[in-house]
Design a protein around this motif. Structure first.
Motif, PDB file in Angstrom:
ATOM      1  N   GLY A 134       0.814  -1.215   0.000  1.00  0.00           N
ATOM      2  CA  GLY A 134       0.000   0.000   0.000  1.00  0.00           C
ATOM      3  C   GLY A 134       0.846   1.263   0.000  1.00  0.00           C
ATOM      4  O   GLY A 134       0.552   2.218  -0.727  1.00  0.00           O
ATOM      5  N   LEU A 135       1.904   1.263   0.816  1.00  0.00           N
ATOM      6  CA  LEU A 135       2.790   2.427   0.884  1.00  0.00           C
ATOM      7  C   LEU A 135       3.495   2.651  -0.455  1.00  0.00           C
ATOM      8  O   LEU A 135       3.589   3.786  -0.945  1.00  0.00           O
ATOM      9  CB  LEU A 135       3.819   2.220   1.988  1.00  0.00           C
ATOM     10  N   LEU A 136       3.982   1.575  -1.051  1.00  0.00           N
ATOM     11  CA  LEU A 136       4.680   1.701  -2.325  1.00  0.00           C
ATOM     12  C   LEU A 136       3.744   2.176  -3.436  1.00  0.00           C
ATOM     13  O   LEU A 136       4.138   2.966  -4.296  1.00  0.00           O
ATOM     14  CB  LEU A 136       5.318   0.363  -2.717  1.00  0.00           C
ATOM     15  N   ARG A 137       2.523   1.716  -3.418  1.00  0.00           N
ATOM     16  CA  ARG A 137       1.586   2.107  -4.479  1.00  0.00           C
ATOM     17  C   ARG A 137       1.075   3.537  -4.319  1.00  0.00           C
ATOM     18  O   ARG A 137       0.835   4.231  -5.307  1.00  0.00           O
ATOM     19  CB  ARG A 137       0.402   1.134  -4.527  1.00  0.00           C
ATOM     20  N   THR A 138       0.916   3.999  -3.086  1.00  0.00           N
ATOM     21  CA  THR A 138       0.365   5.337  -2.871  1.00  0.00           C
ATOM     22  C   THR A 138       1.427   6.419  -2.740  1.00  0.00           C
ATOM     23  O   THR A 138       1.148   7.594  -2.979  1.00  0.00           O
ATOM     24  CB  THR A 138      -0.523   5.358  -1.608  1.00  0.00           C
ATOM     25  N   ARG A 139       2.659   6.019  -2.378  1.00  0.00           N
ATOM     26  CA  ARG A 139       3.724   7.011  -2.164  1.00  0.00           C
ATOM     27  C   ARG A 139       4.994   6.629  -2.915  1.00  0.00           C
ATOM     28  O   ARG A 139       6.094   6.817  -2.412  1.00  0.00           O
ATOM     29  CB  ARG A 139       4.028   7.125  -0.658  1.00  0.00           C
ATOM     30  N   PHE A 140       4.836   6.119  -4.141  1.00  0.00           N
ATOM     31  CA  PHE A 140       5.999   5.598  -4.852  1.00  0.00           C
ATOM     32  C   PHE A 140       7.031   6.693  -5.135  1.00  0.00           C
ATOM     33  O   PHE A 140       8.235   6.451  -5.092  1.00  0.00           O
ATOM     34  CB  PHE A 140       5.586   4.924  -6.164  1.00  0.00           C
ATOM     35  N   SER A 141       6.576   7.896  -5.414  1.00  0.00           N
ATOM     36  CA  SER A 141       7.515   8.999  -5.681  1.00  0.00           C
ATOM     37  C   SER A 141       8.434   9.235  -4.490  1.00  0.00           C
ATOM     38  O   SER A 141       9.627   9.517  -4.652  1.00  0.00           O
ATOM     39  CB  SER A 141       6.742  10.274  -6.024  1.00  0.00           C
ATOM     40  N   ASP A 142       7.872   9.116  -3.284  1.00  0.00           N
ATOM     41  CA  ASP A 142       8.689   9.276  -2.081  1.00  0.00           C
ATOM     42  C   ASP A 142       9.604   8.070  -1.888  1.00  0.00           C
ATOM     43  O   ASP A 142      10.767   8.216  -1.483  1.00  0.00           O
ATOM     44  CB  ASP A 142       7.791   9.440  -0.851  1.00  0.00           C
ATOM     45  N   CYS A 143       9.086   6.878  -2.172  1.00  0.00           N
ATOM     46  CA  CYS A 143       9.868   5.650  -1.987  1.00  0.00           C
ATOM     47  C   CYS A 143      11.038   5.558  -2.956  1.00  0.00           C
ATOM     48  O   CYS A 143      12.014   4.841  -2.692  1.00  0.00           O
ATOM     49  CB  CYS A 143       8.969   4.429  -2.144  1.00  0.00           C
ATOM     50  N   MET A 144      10.964   6.284  -4.059  1.00  0.00           N
ATOM     51  CA  MET A 144      12.056   6.248  -5.032  1.00  0.00           C
ATOM     52  C   MET A 144      13.369   6.739  -4.433  1.00  0.00           C
ATOM     53  O   MET A 144      14.455   6.399  -4.919  1.00  0.00           O
ATOM     54  CB  MET A 144      11.698   7.080  -6.263  1.00  0.00           C
ATOM     55  N   ALA A 145      13.287   7.514  -3.372  1.00  0.00           N
ATOM     56  CA  ALA A 145      14.500   8.006  -2.702  1.00  0.00           C
ATOM     57  C   ALA A 145      15.324   6.859  -2.115  1.00  0.00           C
ATOM     58  O   ALA A 145      16.507   7.035  -1.816  1.00  0.00           O
ATOM     59  CB  ALA A 145      14.128   8.992  -1.602  1.00  0.00           C
ATOM     60  N   LEU A 146      14.710   5.676  -1.966  1.00  0.00           N
ATOM     61  CA  LEU A 146      15.438   4.511  -1.454  1.00  0.00           C
ATOM     62  C   LEU A 146      16.470   4.000  -2.449  1.00  0.00           C
ATOM     63  O   LEU A 146      17.389   3.282  -2.079  1.00  0.00           O
ATOM     64  CB  LEU A 146      14.453   3.391  -1.102  1.00  0.00           C
ATOM     65  N   GLY A 147      16.303   4.350  -3.720  1.00  0.00           N
ATOM     66  CA  GLY A 147      17.305   4.008  -4.722  1.00  0.00           C
ATOM     67  C   GLY A 147      17.344   2.541  -5.097  1.00  0.00           C
ATOM     68  O   GLY A 147      16.374   1.801  -4.945  1.00  0.00           O
ATOM     69  N   ARG A 148      18.513   2.109  -5.570  1.00  0.00           N
ATOM     70  CA  ARG A 148      18.641   0.774  -6.180  1.00  0.00           C
ATOM     71  C   ARG A 148      18.400  -0.373  -5.214  1.00  0.00           C
ATOM     72  O   ARG A 148      17.996  -1.456  -5.630  1.00  0.00           O
ATOM     73  CB  ARG A 148      20.006   0.638  -6.844  1.00  0.00           C
ATOM     74  N   ASP A 149      18.627  -0.158  -3.933  1.00  0.00           N
ATOM     75  CA  ASP A 149      18.396  -1.260  -3.004  1.00  0.00           C
ATOM     76  C   ASP A 149      16.920  -1.578  -2.848  1.00  0.00           C
ATOM     77  O   ASP A 149      16.566  -2.680  -2.424  1.00  0.00           O
ATOM     78  CB  ASP A 149      19.038  -0.965  -1.643  1.00  0.00           C
ATOM     79  N   LEU A 150      16.050  -0.650  -3.188  1.00  0.00           N
ATOM     80  CA  LEU A 150      14.624  -0.957  -3.210  1.00  0.00           C
ATOM     81  C   LEU A 150      14.354  -2.062  -4.228  1.00  0.00           C
ATOM     82  O   LEU A 150      13.570  -2.983  -3.966  1.00  0.00           O
ATOM     83  CB  LEU A 150      13.813   0.302  -3.558  1.00  0.00           C
ATOM     84  N   VAL A 151      14.999  -1.995  -5.378  1.00  0.00           N
ATOM     85  CA  VAL A 151      14.838  -3.028  -6.409  1.00  0.00           C
ATOM     86  C   VAL A 151      15.374  -4.363  -5.909  1.00  0.00           C
ATOM     87  O   VAL A 151      14.741  -5.413  -6.077  1.00  0.00           O
ATOM     88  CB  VAL A 151      15.562  -2.616  -7.707  1.00  0.00           C
ATOM     89  N   ARG A 152      16.523  -4.336  -5.269  1.00  0.00           N
ATOM     90  CA  ARG A 152      17.120  -5.576  -4.751  1.00  0.00           C
ATOM     91  C   ARG A 152      16.200  -6.251  -3.741  1.00  0.00           C
ATOM     92  O   ARG A 152      15.989  -7.474  -3.780  1.00  0.00           O
ATOM     93  CB  ARG A 152      18.474  -5.270  -4.105  1.00  0.00           C
TER      94      ARG A 152
END
Length: 235
Positions: free
Chosen positions: A17-35
């Protein structure tokens, strides 16, 4: 148990839910979010999110164009440090700042018994490797001393993996910055990729199998991590 199942469901719903509603903010996590998302991509809710990231990125954010946009963004050190408890972080820093090379075995045995002994703790190893690579950047004074080097502790952690999945995730944690390192980006740091090189180089005389395994993984991941990005990874 039912309580743990309910907790798992609640955690999945919260994260998705957090990723879907606040993805622009979550992008600050960078490449480790993908990992990290890749590690849980077999969970159905995360599988759908992963599919949207790959196939329909702008459904998550109008500012998100493709997965490479995330992978080119280095994850800030404070976020990587948050993956460990304060106690683990303290003990790890002690090993890498106070213990002399050759004297580390008893400390490693103690660390393993307290934090890595059970099978469910294997998921901690990739986070330990990432922390050592990205957060622990020794001073020149420490580098010139006989303190346990980062590569030695990472080599021990790799040997501590009890399953192929744990070993693969730990190797990915070690080499993740290699695939997307941009020397022209001032936010990148050569200290993040140095341990991978040193583990292979220092293991060659006595543990050539370790070096061969890491080189094999590095070459395979260049093509297999995400085939549409093969050219970018090889560059």
């Amino acid at each position: 148990s039912a309580a743990l199942t309910n907790l798992r469901i609640a955690e999945i719903e919260f994260c998705v839910g957090l990723l879907r509603t606040r993805f622009s903010d979550c992008m600050a996590l960078g490449r480790d979010l993908v990992r990290l998302l890749q590690a849980v991509s077999r969970i159905p809710e995360f599988a759908q999110l992963w599919n949207d990231i790959i196939v329909n990125p702008q459904s998550l954010s109008p500012h998100f164009t493709d997965i490479l946009q995330l992978l080119e963004l280095r994850t800030p050190r404070r976020y990587i440090a948050c993956r460990l408890t304060h106690e683990i972080e303290t003990k790890l820093n002690f090993l890498l700042s106070k213990v002399s090379i050759g004297q580390q075995k008893r400390y490693q045995d103690w660390f393993h018994a307290q934090f890595l002994a059970s099978a469910d703790r294997q998921t901690l190893i990739p986070d330990l490797v990432r922390y050592i690579c990205c957060v622990v950047h020794p001073t020149n004074e420490v580098l010139a001393s006989n303190i346990v080097p980062r590569w030695a502790l990472i080599g021990w952690l790799l040997l501590s993996c009890q399953s192929n999945v744990a070993a693969s995730n730990a190797k990915l944690a070690l080499f993740f910055d290699w695939f997307f390192y941009n020397p022209n980006n001032p936010e990148e740091n050569i200290m993040n990729i140095e341990p991978g090189l040193l583990v292979m180089n220092q293991s060659l005389p006595k543990h050539p199998t370790m070096t061969a395994t890491l080189l094999d993984f590095l070459c395979r991941m260049s093509y297999q991590f995400h085939p549409p990005l093969k050219d970018a990874l090889l560059d």
